[in-house]
Write a protein that holds these residues in place. Sequence first.
Motif, PDB file in Angstrom:
ATOM      1  N   ASN A 104     -17.440   6.860  -9.578  1.00 16.99           N
ATOM      2  CA  ASN A 104     -17.342   7.021  -8.131  1.00 16.99           C
ATOM      3  C   ASN A 104     -16.670   5.782  -7.539  1.00 16.99           C
ATOM      4  O   ASN A 104     -17.172   4.660  -7.700  1.00 16.99           O
ATOM      5  CB  ASN A 104     -18.736   7.204  -7.521  1.00 16.99           C
ATOM      6  CG  ASN A 104     -19.336   8.545  -7.879  1.00 16.99           C
ATOM      7  OD1 ASN A 104     -18.669   9.558  -7.844  1.00 16.99           O
ATOM      8  ND2 ASN A 104     -20.621   8.554  -8.239  1.00 16.99           N
ATOM      9  N   PRO A 105     -15.538   5.918  -6.870  1.00 14.79           N
ATOM     10  CA  PRO A 105     -14.800   4.744  -6.383  1.00 14.79           C
ATOM     11  C   PRO A 105     -15.528   4.023  -5.263  1.00 14.79           C
ATOM     12  O   PRO A 105     -16.206   4.644  -4.438  1.00 14.79           O
ATOM     13  CB  PRO A 105     -13.476   5.320  -5.901  1.00 14.79           C
ATOM     14  CG  PRO A 105     -13.744   6.759  -5.641  1.00 14.79           C
ATOM     15  CD  PRO A 105     -14.841   7.173  -6.575  1.00 14.79           C
ATOM     16  N   THR A 106     -15.384   2.721  -5.231  1.00  9.62           N
ATOM     17  CA  THR A 106     -15.977   1.899  -4.180  1.00  9.62           C
ATOM     18  C   THR A 106     -14.930   1.413  -3.186  1.00  9.62           C
ATOM     19  O   THR A 106     -15.282   0.826  -2.161  1.00  9.62           O
ATOM     20  CB  THR A 106     -16.684   0.682  -4.799  1.00  9.62           C
ATOM     21  OG1 THR A 106     -15.738  -0.070  -5.574  1.00  9.62           O
ATOM     22  CG2 THR A 106     -17.834   1.113  -5.696  1.00  9.62           C
ATOM     23  N   GLU A 107     -13.647   1.646  -3.509  1.00  7.89           N
ATOM     24  CA  GLU A 107     -12.560   1.203  -2.642  1.00  7.89           C
ATOM     25  C   GLU A 107     -11.300   1.979  -3.035  1.00  7.89           C
ATOM     26  O   GLU A 107     -11.235   2.544  -4.128  1.00  7.89           O
ATOM     27  CB  GLU A 107     -12.328  -0.307  -2.806  1.00  7.89           C
ATOM     28  CG  GLU A 107     -11.985  -0.687  -4.235  1.00  7.89           C
ATOM     29  CD  GLU A 107     -11.770  -2.167  -4.403  1.00  7.89           C
ATOM     30  OE1 GLU A 107     -11.310  -2.806  -3.450  1.00  7.89           O
ATOM     31  OE2 GLU A 107     -12.027  -2.676  -5.500  1.00  7.89           O
ATOM     32  N   VAL A 146      -9.993   8.847  -2.320  1.00 12.32           N
ATOM     33  CA  VAL A 146     -11.396   8.454  -2.127  1.00 12.32           C
ATOM     34  C   VAL A 146     -12.060   9.397  -1.126  1.00 12.32           C
ATOM     35  O   VAL A 146     -13.187   9.862  -1.335  1.00 12.32           O
ATOM     36  CB  VAL A 146     -11.495   6.988  -1.672  1.00 12.32           C
ATOM     37  CG1 VAL A 146     -12.940   6.643  -1.304  1.00 12.32           C
ATOM     38  CG2 VAL A 146     -10.989   6.048  -2.765  1.00 12.32           C
ATOM     39  N   TRP A 152     -12.508   7.520 -10.257  1.00 10.98           N
ATOM     40  CA  TRP A 152     -11.694   6.615 -11.069  1.00 10.98           C
ATOM     41  C   TRP A 152     -11.762   7.046 -12.524  1.00 10.98           C
ATOM     42  O   TRP A 152     -12.811   7.457 -13.027  1.00 10.98           O
ATOM     43  CB  TRP A 152     -12.215   5.181 -10.972  1.00 10.98           C
ATOM     44  CG  TRP A 152     -11.845   4.486  -9.700  1.00 10.98           C
ATOM     45  CD1 TRP A 152     -10.833   4.777  -8.853  1.00 10.98           C
ATOM     46  CD2 TRP A 152     -12.511   3.341  -9.153  1.00 10.98           C
ATOM     47  NE1 TRP A 152     -10.813   3.900  -7.802  1.00 10.98           N
ATOM     48  CE2 TRP A 152     -11.829   2.996  -7.958  1.00 10.98           C
ATOM     49  CE3 TRP A 152     -13.606   2.579  -9.548  1.00 10.98           C
ATOM     50  CZ2 TRP A 152     -12.216   1.921  -7.162  1.00 10.98           C
ATOM     51  CZ3 TRP A 152     -13.989   1.505  -8.762  1.00 10.98           C
ATOM     52  CH2 TRP A 152     -13.301   1.182  -7.583  1.00 10.98           C
ATOM     53  N   GLU A 216     -22.163   6.577 -11.163  1.00 12.67           N
ATOM     54  CA  GLU A 216     -22.190   5.375 -10.325  1.00 12.67           C
ATOM     55  C   GLU A 216     -23.044   4.359 -11.068  1.00 12.67           C
ATOM     56  O   GLU A 216     -24.255   4.493 -11.153  1.00 12.67           O
ATOM     57  CB  GLU A 216     -22.795   5.708  -8.967  1.00 12.67           C
ATOM     58  CG  GLU A 216     -22.508   4.661  -7.901  1.00 12.67           C
ATOM     59  CD  GLU A 216     -22.769   5.181  -6.493  1.00 12.67           C
ATOM     60  OE1 GLU A 216     -23.338   4.428  -5.700  1.00 12.67           O
ATOM     61  OE2 GLU A 216     -22.406   6.342  -6.213  1.00 12.67           O
ATOM     62  N   GLY A 218     -22.175   0.599 -11.284  1.00 10.23           N
ATOM     63  CA  GLY A 218     -21.776  -0.792 -11.102  1.00 10.23           C
ATOM     64  C   GLY A 218     -20.674  -1.203 -12.051  1.00 10.23           C
ATOM     65  O   GLY A 218     -20.754  -2.236 -12.708  1.00 10.23           O
ATOM     66  N   SER A 220     -16.835  -2.155 -13.556  1.00 16.96           N
ATOM     67  CA  SER A 220     -15.541  -2.806 -13.364  1.00 16.96           C
ATOM     68  C   SER A 220     -14.891  -2.917 -14.727  1.00 16.96           C
ATOM     69  O   SER A 220     -15.562  -3.164 -15.730  1.00 16.96           O
ATOM     70  CB  SER A 220     -15.684  -4.204 -12.756  1.00 16.96           C
ATOM     71  OG  SER A 220     -14.433  -4.883 -12.791  1.00 16.96           O
ATOM     72  N   GLN A 230     -14.884 -11.467  -9.028  1.00 12.57           N
ATOM     73  CA  GLN A 230     -15.880 -10.688  -8.291  1.00 12.57           C
ATOM     74  C   GLN A 230     -17.212 -10.603  -9.028  1.00 12.57           C
ATOM     75  O   GLN A 230     -18.259 -10.438  -8.395  1.00 12.57           O
ATOM     76  CB  GLN A 230     -15.349  -9.271  -8.017  1.00 12.57           C
ATOM     77  CG  GLN A 230     -14.087  -9.215  -7.180  1.00 12.57           C
ATOM     78  CD  GLN A 230     -14.302  -9.698  -5.747  1.00 12.57           C
ATOM     79  OE1 GLN A 230     -15.429  -9.830  -5.284  1.00 12.57           O
ATOM     80  NE2 GLN A 230     -13.198  -9.982  -5.053  1.00 12.57           N
TER      81      GLN A 230
END
Length: 421
Positions: A104-107, A146, A152, A216, A218, A220, A230
Amino acid sequence: RLLQHVESGNLITVTHQDHRFEVKGQLAELDLQLAKGVLAEPVARNTLPAIAWAAHEVFKRDPEAMVGVFPSDHAIGDNEAFLAAWDAAESAAAQGYLTLIGLNPTEPATGYGYIQPGLALGGSGKVRKVIRFVEKPDVDRARQFVADGFLWNGGMFVFRACDFMGLLKQLQPEIYQSIVEMASPLAIESYQALPSLSMDYGIAEKAENVAVVPAEMGWSDLGNWDSIYQHQPKDASGNLLQGDVLMMDTRDSLLWTNHGLLATLGVANLAVIQTADATLICDRNRTEDIKQLVAQVQKSHPHLTETHLTVHRPWGAYTVLEEGPNFKIKRITVNPGANLSMQIHHHRSEHWVVVSGTARITNGEREVILQENESTYIPKLHRHRLENPIDIPLQIIEVQCGDYVGEDDIVRLEDTYGRCE
């Protein structure tokens, strides 16, 4: 993370041959069984040939085996969510689906590919049919994706070995034939002949039964320096520091050095990476564009992108300290109980000085033990070997002198690691 779901003897790690010894060493620190599962590509051929090689190895053991494919450079904050998504993906794979874990994209990130999910498979809604894949978009399209519920694509796949080999045979018959017929150990010529294809382009985008598990957790991919920034703790001014760093009036920057002092004054939002090979300075928000910069470096300074000053070997590692016409200086570290090959050189002689530890040295017909601050001289054409007989690392300084000091001036006579020609 994977060992929570897979026994160590069933985990295969695919890497490039230049990294195999470092990878094996890191895996052995977790479990010795893991180091036995390393496959080393002789040349890079993108993700599909690498996955195909590993999947075929699994297929030969058990055609019905469930296979998970996971890039190694991912940070995942919620392991329980990851394992739950993996379980759901296996349920779909058991029904014959090539299944991805989508994030799930965060940006509206432009550095990732996107997956458009469709109707749910089954009643739970945990698994969705894939409508289409979209390559890395511009920022406006990413915002729209989004908003429309796209996911993603993190490059994580789950499938049965037999289903994957069937898709490979159907969609990429040349790769299938080469992988099936490939000799073991892997033949360099055969692997070099494979096309450079991604798993997405070569299989996933062409297959019919493709599913995705939205997750989802967390996530990267740590694919650029800003991702690392980050995910690491920072000081009160928002700076991430690594190594010997001195700064004044500096904020929101990533300052990383493993070679000497790095000093900054009056800067903000920079990524500064200093190594013995080269130094990178860029806006922290532009780190996704480094691949374009590396392409330019490959043209102007190709050796910087192909070799490193520190090279890992099965017995330890060496670092080139300085090199010039007719000489090279190295720092050599030999792991406890390890040894180099018995070898000769046609073009160079060598001087060895023990810096720390104990060295057992074969020099011609003689064998000697050297302690710290003792040295020996090895003429060219003399058979010789360096060993570490004790349980602490051995460090020596090696000075090579001769009309040629390239790494290929080695004739191995005996070798613990099977590298004799």
